[in-house]
Every structure is written in C-alpha cells, then in structure tokens.
Design a protein around this motif. Sequence first.
Motif, PDB file in Angstrom:
ATOM      1  N   LYS A 146      24.293   3.553  -9.703  1.00 30.62           N
ATOM      2  CA  LYS A 146      23.533   3.865  -8.495  1.00 30.62           C
ATOM      3  C   LYS A 146      22.060   3.479  -8.647  1.00 30.62           C
ATOM      4  N   LYS A 147      21.554   3.561  -9.862  1.00 27.84           N
ATOM      5  CA  LYS A 147      20.145   3.241 -10.128  1.00 27.84           C
ATOM      6  C   LYS A 147      19.917   1.759 -10.381  1.00 27.84           C
ATOM      7  N   ASP A 148      20.977   0.976 -10.552  1.00 24.49           N
ATOM      8  CA  ASP A 148      20.873  -0.441 -10.894  1.00 24.49           C
ATOM      9  C   ASP A 148      20.664  -1.276  -9.632  1.00 24.49           C
ATOM     10  N   PRO A 149      19.471  -1.867  -9.482  1.00 22.42           N
ATOM     11  CA  PRO A 149      19.212  -2.661  -8.274  1.00 22.42           C
ATOM     12  C   PRO A 149      19.997  -3.974  -8.258  1.00 22.42           C
ATOM     13  N   ASN A 150      20.554  -4.401  -9.389  1.00 25.34           N
ATOM     14  CA  ASN A 150      21.280  -5.671  -9.467  1.00 25.34           C
ATOM     15  C   ASN A 150      22.796  -5.502  -9.396  1.00 25.34           C
ATOM     16  N   LYS A 151      23.250  -4.297  -9.062  1.00 26.90           N
ATOM     17  CA  LYS A 151      24.694  -4.057  -9.031  1.00 26.90           C
ATOM     18  C   LYS A 151      25.344  -4.841  -7.897  1.00 26.90           C
ATOM     19  N   LYS A 152      26.587  -5.185  -8.091  1.00 30.33           N
ATOM     20  CA  LYS A 152      27.372  -5.888  -7.078  1.00 30.33           C
ATOM     21  C   LYS A 152      27.821  -4.868  -6.034  1.00 30.33           C
TER      22      LYS A 152
END
Length: 87
Positions: A65-71
């Motif tokens: 949830k905190k990862d701005p680069n998640k798919k």
Amino acid sequence: MKSNSNMVTCSFVMDRDVYNAFKSIVSRQGQNVKGSIVSYMQSVIRYDTPNFDTILAIQEVEALKKDPNKKVYNSFNEVLEELEDDE
C-alpha cells in the motif's frame, strides 16, 4: 531487584532441539529468543491473529500500500490477461 506490577515472568519447558534451532535462526538475524518471542506476541495482539503466515501477509499488504511503484489492476480480467501474455 525492583518489582514492577505491570510485568510477568514466563517460564516453560520445551524440546531442546526446537529451542536450539529457533535460537540459531533468530541469532543469525541479530535477535535473541526472548526478544523474538515478545515481538511475536506483540504481532499477535496487533493483528489479532496467532497465525504467523497471516501476520506476514498483512505486513506485505501494508508495505505494498505504501509502494508508489506497485502494479495496479482495474479488474480481475486485466490480471488474467497479463498472466496469459506471460505464457
């Protein structure tokens, strides 16, 4: 030694091989048995579940949830299409 009414002493008996295997694993990670057990207890309280795999899954979701680069997918069909493309 000063008494603290908010503290409790825990004592239990367990198989020596299990203890030694656990100690070996947590020691390699820079932890100790007591600290690792206390940390696990705090996780059980935090997530209201004793299942270690569930705790890890919840932590993984929180990190994603905190990862701005998640798919991100807009539908389950998009997921299936990507899986088909990978084959």
